[in-house]
Design a protein around this motif. Structure first.
Motif, PDB file in Angstrom:
ATOM      1  N   ASP A  82       0.819  -1.222   0.000  1.00 49.10           N
ATOM      2  CA  ASP A  82       0.000   0.000   0.000  1.00 49.10           C
ATOM      3  C   ASP A  82       0.851   1.270   0.000  1.00 49.10           C
ATOM      4  O   ASP A  82       0.319   2.378   0.075  1.00 49.10           O
ATOM      5  CB  ASP A  82      -0.953   0.010   1.201  1.00 49.10           C
ATOM      6  CG  ASP A  82      -0.218   0.037   2.547  1.00 49.10           C
ATOM      7  OD1 ASP A  82       1.030   0.122   2.556  1.00 49.10           O
ATOM      8  OD2 ASP A  82      -0.901  -0.024   3.588  1.00 49.10           O
ATOM      9  N   GLY A  83       2.187   1.113  -0.085  1.00 48.59           N
ATOM     10  CA  GLY A  83       3.068   2.265  -0.156  1.00 48.59           C
ATOM     11  C   GLY A  83       3.645   2.711   1.165  1.00 48.59           C
ATOM     12  O   GLY A  83       4.424   3.681   1.204  1.00 48.59           O
ATOM     13  N   THR A  84       3.311   2.054   2.256  1.00 54.22           N
ATOM     14  CA  THR A  84       3.844   2.429   3.567  1.00 54.22           C
ATOM     15  C   THR A  84       5.351   2.195   3.616  1.00 54.22           C
ATOM     16  O   THR A  84       5.814   1.078   3.369  1.00 54.22           O
ATOM     17  CB  THR A  84       3.170   1.604   4.681  1.00 54.22           C
ATOM     18  OG1 THR A  84       1.760   1.830   4.644  1.00 54.22           O
ATOM     19  CG2 THR A  84       3.721   1.999   6.039  1.00 54.22           C
ATOM     20  N   ASP A 130       0.924   3.860  -3.726  1.00 53.24           N
ATOM     21  CA  ASP A 130       1.146   2.466  -3.350  1.00 53.24           C
ATOM     22  C   ASP A 130       2.583   2.072  -3.706  1.00 53.24           C
ATOM     23  O   ASP A 130       3.396   2.908  -4.122  1.00 53.24           O
ATOM     24  CB  ASP A 130       0.128   1.546  -4.027  1.00 53.24           C
ATOM     25  CG  ASP A 130       0.164   1.642  -5.550  1.00 53.24           C
ATOM     26  OD1 ASP A 130       1.097   2.284  -6.085  1.00 53.24           O
ATOM     27  OD2 ASP A 130      -0.722   1.069  -6.201  1.00 53.24           O
TER      28      ASP A 130
END
Length: 275
Positions: free
Chosen positions: A111-113, A150
């Motif tokens: 999710d891009g974290t 993301d």
């Protein structure tokens, strides 16, 4: 077998800071079926390597570990960096290998974290010679939370920064795509060539090519190498004769070693010229 493992695609790209002609010998040593394409103008010196197979499925190792090993193998003995980009259903990231220095990498969740260390991104920028202000600002943004970005978007952001160094990925070779799609896109690119393991004889020849194209290459083969070997041969003969006249076994032995090194160097240069 498809290119997915779970709900998201699995894929990988190797970006090499050299033209395909320089990358080809090192790529042979991976003993894998690969596709090699130019990824920048002739003055920019970038290439992209696309796996034809999916060793992260066949061997049971995760894609990031497989690509990290490949990047290290390609970077040993050459003067250009190798950047491995990888992604799967859960994560996306990169690993940079350059010579014998410790690898540096960063990763994000799907999710891009961000889950990497900021220091790794600074080291990455320094090793590639990126601008410590403008480029580092763009890279730092990739390490901060962004609900609209993301893992795929993070890798695309990284590619955008590297474009300032001349990197230009061919159409269709986009991070985040499945491995099958990357392979098909690479096959239709102008200048793409297949690299495949063809036995130990070609592997040894490829490894010699890598050494000769590296920083010590001019002293292994070519005019400098012949000059050095000739000097070793002449000095060795003189030293061996002097040692024999003085009945000094140590000096005679040292002269013999120099003679052997000089003769082998000249023989190697001649054999490689005929290969």
């Amino acid at each position: 077998m498809n290119a997915t493992s779970g709900p998201g695609p699995v894929g990988a790209l190797l970006l090499c800071g050299a033209e395909p002609e320089a990358v080809r010998p090192a790529a042979h040593l991976l003993r894998e079926r690969l596709l090699l394409s130019p990824a920048g103008g002739s003055a920019d010196g970038w290439s992209v390597v696309v796996p034809e197979g999916k060793p992260w499925l066949d061997g049971g190792e995760p894609v990031d570990r497989v690509l990290a090993g490949w990047a290290t193998a390609l970077a040993v003995g050459v003067t250009w960096p190798v950047l491995a980009l990888w992604w799967d259903a859960d994560r996306a990231g990169f690993t940079l290998a350059s010579g014998f220095r410790r690898q540096v990498g960063y990763e994000w969740l799907a999710d891009g974290t961000p889950v990497g260390e900021d220091e790794a991104m600074r080291t990455f920028a320094a090793r590639l010679g990126l601008d410590p202000v403008l480029d580092m600002d763009s890279l730092a943004a990739l390490t901060r939370p962004d609900p609209d970005a993301d893992g795929r978007a993070r890798l695309l952001g990284l590619i955008a920064v590297l474009s300032r160094l001349g990197l230009a990925l061919p159409p269709g070779l986009t991070p985040g795509e499945p491995a099958d799609r990357l392979r098909e896109a690479a096959r239709v690119q102008p200048g793409t060539e297949s690299v495949e393991w063809s036995g130990w004889r070609d592997a040894v020849r490829a490894e010699l090519d890598v050494v000769e194209s590296g920083p010590v290459g001019p002293w292994v083969r070519g005019p400098r190498a012949r000059l050095l070997s000739g000097a070793q041969l002449a000095a060795g003969v003189s030293l061996a004769l002097w040692g024999l006249r003085r009945r000094s076994g140590g000096w005679a032995f040292a002269g013999g070693v120099l003679v052997a090194q000089g003769a082998l160097g000249l023989a190697y240069d001649r054999l490689r010229a005929r290969a």
